[in-house]
Design a protein around this motif. Structure first.
Motif, mmCIF file in Angstrom:
data_model
loop_
_atom_site.group_PDB
_atom_site.id
_atom_site.type_symbol
_atom_site.label_atom_id
_atom_site.label_comp_id
_atom_site.label_asym_id
_atom_site.label_seq_id
_atom_site.Cartn_x
_atom_site.Cartn_y
_atom_site.Cartn_z
ATOM 1 N N VAL A 1 19.636 33.157 109.600
ATOM 2 C CA VAL A 1 18.329 33.649 109.519
ATOM 3 C C VAL A 1 18.583 35.156 109.878
ATOM 4 O O VAL A 1 19.326 35.548 110.970
ATOM 5 C CB VAL A 1 17.444 33.068 110.678
ATOM 6 N N ILE A 2 17.913 36.108 109.199
ATOM 7 C CA ILE A 2 18.198 37.642 109.550
ATOM 8 C C ILE A 2 16.896 38.137 109.645
ATOM 9 O O ILE A 2 15.847 37.745 109.116
ATOM 10 C CB ILE A 2 18.865 38.169 108.321
ATOM 11 N N ALA A 3 16.957 39.302 110.195
ATOM 12 C CA ALA A 3 15.728 40.049 110.204
ATOM 13 C C ALA A 3 15.285 40.489 108.644
ATOM 14 O O ALA A 3 16.324 41.206 108.196
ATOM 15 C CB ALA A 3 15.871 41.325 111.311
ATOM 16 N N PRO A 4 14.409 40.713 108.365
ATOM 17 C CA PRO A 4 13.816 40.924 106.875
ATOM 18 C C PRO A 4 14.052 42.352 106.531
ATOM 19 O O PRO A 4 14.201 42.857 105.580
ATOM 20 C CB PRO A 4 12.403 40.693 107.033
ATOM 21 N N VAL A 5 13.920 43.387 107.585
ATOM 22 C CA VAL A 5 13.971 44.785 107.277
ATOM 23 C C VAL A 5 15.400 45.209 108.034
ATOM 24 O O VAL A 5 16.062 46.233 107.091
ATOM 25 C CB VAL A 5 12.831 45.681 107.935
ATOM 26 N N ALA A 6 15.548 44.800 109.066
ATOM 27 C CA ALA A 6 16.629 45.702 109.835
ATOM 28 C C ALA A 6 18.091 45.057 109.302
ATOM 29 O O ALA A 6 19.116 45.798 109.260
ATOM 30 C CB ALA A 6 16.706 45.479 111.335
ATOM 31 N N ASP A 7 18.205 43.747 108.909
ATOM 32 C CA ASP A 7 19.629 43.165 108.653
ATOM 33 C C ASP A 7 19.720 43.108 107.036
ATOM 34 O O ASP A 7 18.578 42.813 106.302
ATOM 35 C CB ASP A 7 19.624 41.655 109.221
ATOM 36 N N ARG A 8 20.920 43.251 106.661
ATOM 37 C CA ARG A 8 21.445 42.857 105.200
ATOM 38 C C ARG A 8 22.657 41.975 105.371
ATOM 39 O O ARG A 8 23.750 42.149 105.849
ATOM 40 C CB ARG A 8 21.687 44.212 104.578
ATOM 41 N N LEU A 9 22.466 40.962 104.654
ATOM 42 C CA LEU A 9 23.658 39.922 104.696
ATOM 43 C C LEU A 9 24.498 40.237 103.489
ATOM 44 O O LEU A 9 23.843 40.086 102.186
ATOM 45 C CB LEU A 9 23.173 38.520 104.636
ATOM 46 N N GLN A 10 25.699 40.432 103.403
ATOM 47 C CA GLN A 10 26.502 40.362 102.289
ATOM 48 C C GLN A 10 27.606 39.177 102.744
ATOM 49 O O GLN A 10 28.188 38.964 103.344
ATOM 50 C CB GLN A 10 27.158 41.602 102.642
ATOM 51 N N LYS A 11 27.756 38.309 101.304
ATOM 52 C CA LYS A 11 28.763 37.035 101.312
ATOM 53 C C LYS A 11 30.018 37.574 100.882
ATOM 54 O O LYS A 11 30.134 38.545 100.033
ATOM 55 C CB LYS A 11 27.790 36.269 100.408
ATOM 56 N N VAL A 12 30.973 36.925 101.545
ATOM 57 C CA VAL A 12 32.383 37.314 101.260
ATOM 58 C C VAL A 12 33.095 35.761 100.506
ATOM 59 O O VAL A 12 33.031 34.873 101.567
ATOM 60 C CB VAL A 12 33.060 37.853 102.231
ATOM 61 N N ASN A 13 33.486 35.790 99.443
ATOM 62 C CA ASN A 13 34.326 34.408 99.067
ATOM 63 C C ASN A 13 35.548 34.258 99.535
ATOM 64 O O ASN A 13 36.578 35.296 99.631
ATOM 65 C CB ASN A 13 34.145 34.497 97.622
ATOM 66 N N LEU A 14 36.088 33.196 100.189
ATOM 67 C CA LEU A 14 37.298 32.749 100.663
ATOM 68 C C LEU A 14 38.269 32.200 99.584
ATOM 69 O O LEU A 14 39.168 31.596 100.389
ATOM 70 C CB LEU A 14 37.098 32.208 102.241
ATOM 71 N N GLN A 15 37.621 31.975 98.633
ATOM 72 C CA GLN A 15 38.704 31.040 97.827
ATOM 73 C C GLN A 15 39.812 32.034 97.305
ATOM 74 O O GLN A 15 39.742 33.116 97.392
ATOM 75 C CB GLN A 15 37.672 30.783 96.623
ATOM 76 N N VAL A 16 40.677 31.191 96.935
ATOM 77 C CA VAL A 16 41.894 31.732 96.260
ATOM 78 C C VAL A 16 41.552 32.465 94.995
ATOM 79 O O VAL A 16 41.084 31.951 94.130
ATOM 80 C CB VAL A 16 43.219 31.128 96.145
ATOM 81 N N VAL A 17 41.865 33.624 94.834
ATOM 82 C CA VAL A 17 41.605 34.465 93.785
ATOM 83 C C VAL A 17 42.732 34.635 92.783
ATOM 84 O O VAL A 17 43.854 34.810 93.170
ATOM 85 C CB VAL A 17 40.979 35.913 93.856
#
Length: 271
Positions: free
Chosen positions: A50-66
Motif C-alpha cells: 500500500v502506497i500513497a497515491p500521489v506522494a509515492d511511486r513504486l518501482q519493482k526490481v527482479n531478483l531472478q538470475v538474468v
C-alpha cells in the motif's frame, strides 16, 4: 436519488484511489518506494504493498538470475591471431536500492562492461589459451565484470566463453599442424618398436649362439609357419654342417678299401 448518485460517485472514487494505492509484488520481485523522489529505506517484499497515491511511486526490481548473451567481439590475441569470441553472463540483483539508484540501467551497464572485458581478455591471451584453457579465462573475465558490478548491487554468478571463431587460413594451418604432429608420433612409435625389436633379436641371437640347436629349432618353426600358406613357394636352406657330415661319411669307405688292397702278402717261401 441524489444521495444514490453521490454514493456511487464516492464508491468509484474510492475504487480508483484503492487501485492507485495497492500494488502486487511477486515472489521473485522486490518493491522500491520513492516518496517525493526520495528512496524509502524499507524495501517492500512480495505480496500487497500500500502506497500513497500521489506522494509515492513504486518501482519493482527482479531478483531472478538474468542470462545475458555477450555479442561476438573481434580482437587480436597476444600471438597476433584475429579471432571472434562470444560469451554469456549470468547475474542477479542482490541490492535493489543500489541497482536502481547507483546506475541508470544496470542491464545495459553489465552488457557494456562484459563486452569491454571480453575484448581485454582476447588481447591478453594466446590462441591456445582461448581454445584449451577456457576455465581460467572464464574466472578472469568474471572477476573483471564483478569488480564494477559490486557497486551497482549486482552479483555475477558465472561467465562462460561460448565460441571462438577462427579465420579459414588459420583453420587450415592448424589442421596441417595436427596432421604433422600425428605423423611425427607415428614415426616415433614405429622407431621405438624397431628399437625394442632389435634389442630382443640381439638377446635371441646371443642365446642361439650359445646353443646352436636352438637355431635349428627356430628354422623348423619358421618352415612350419611358412608351409601353412599353400600358395607360397618354400625355399629351404640346407645347413653346411650337414653337407660336411655327408661328405665325410661318403669318403670313409673309399679310404678304407685301398688300405685293405695294399696289405702285404706272404710269399710261399715264408709260408
Amino acid at each position: 436519488m441524489v444521495f444514490l448518485y453521490i454514493l456511487i460517485l464516492v464508491l468509484i472514487v474510492a475504487g480508483i484511489w484503492a487501485s492507485s494505492c495497492v500494488r502486487v509484488i511477486k515472489q521473485y520481485e522486490r518493491g522500491l518506494v520513492f516518496r517525493w523522489g526520495r528512496v524509502q529505506s524499507a524495501v517492500r517484499g512480495p505480496g500487497l504493498a500500500v502506497i500513497a497515491p500521489v506522494a509515492d511511486r513504486l518501482q519493482k526490481v527482479n531478483l531472478q538470475v538474468v542470462t545475458m548473451p555477450v555479442p561476438a567481439q573481434e580482437g587480436i590475441t597476444r600471438d597476433n591471431v584475429t579471432v571472434r569470441v562470444d560469451a554469456v553472463v549470468y547475474f542477479k540483483v542482490v541490492d535493489p536500492t543500489q541497482a536502481i539508484v547507483n546506475v541508470e540501467d544496470y542491464r545495459f551497464a553489465i552488457g557494456q562492461v562484459a563486452q569491454a572485458s571480453l575484448r581485454s581478455i582476447i588481447g591478453k591471451s594466446d590462441l591456445d589459451d582461448l581454445l584449451s584453457n577456457r576455465e581460467k579465462l572464464n574466472q578472469g573475465l568474471e572477476l573483471m565484470i564483478d569488480t564494477p558490478a559490486l557497486d551497482w548491487g549486482i552479483h555475477i554468478d558465472r561467465v562462460e566463453i561460448k565460441d571462438v571463431a577462427l579465420p579459414e587460413a588459420m583453420k587450415r594451418s592448424m589442421s596441417r599442424q595436427a596432421e604433422a604432429e600425428r605423423d611425427r608420433r607415428a614415426r616415433v612409435i614405429s622407431a621405438d618398436g624397431e628399437f625394442q625389436a632389435s634389442q630382443k633379436l640381439s638377446d635371441a641371437a646371443r642365446v642361439m649362439a650359445d646353443t646352436p640347436a636352438a637355431l635349428q629349432l627356430r628354422l623348423l618353426e619358421t618352415v612350419v609357419a611358412v608351409a601353412a600358406e599353400k600358395n607360397s613357394t618354400l625355399v629351404l636352406p640346407f645347413p653346411v654342417e650337414l653337407l660336411r657330415f655327408l661328405e665325410h661319411a661318403r669318403e670313409t669307405p673309399e679310404s678304407v678299401k685301398p688300405i685293405r688292397e695294399s696289405a702285404p702278402q706272404r710269399s710261399d717261401d715264408e709260408q
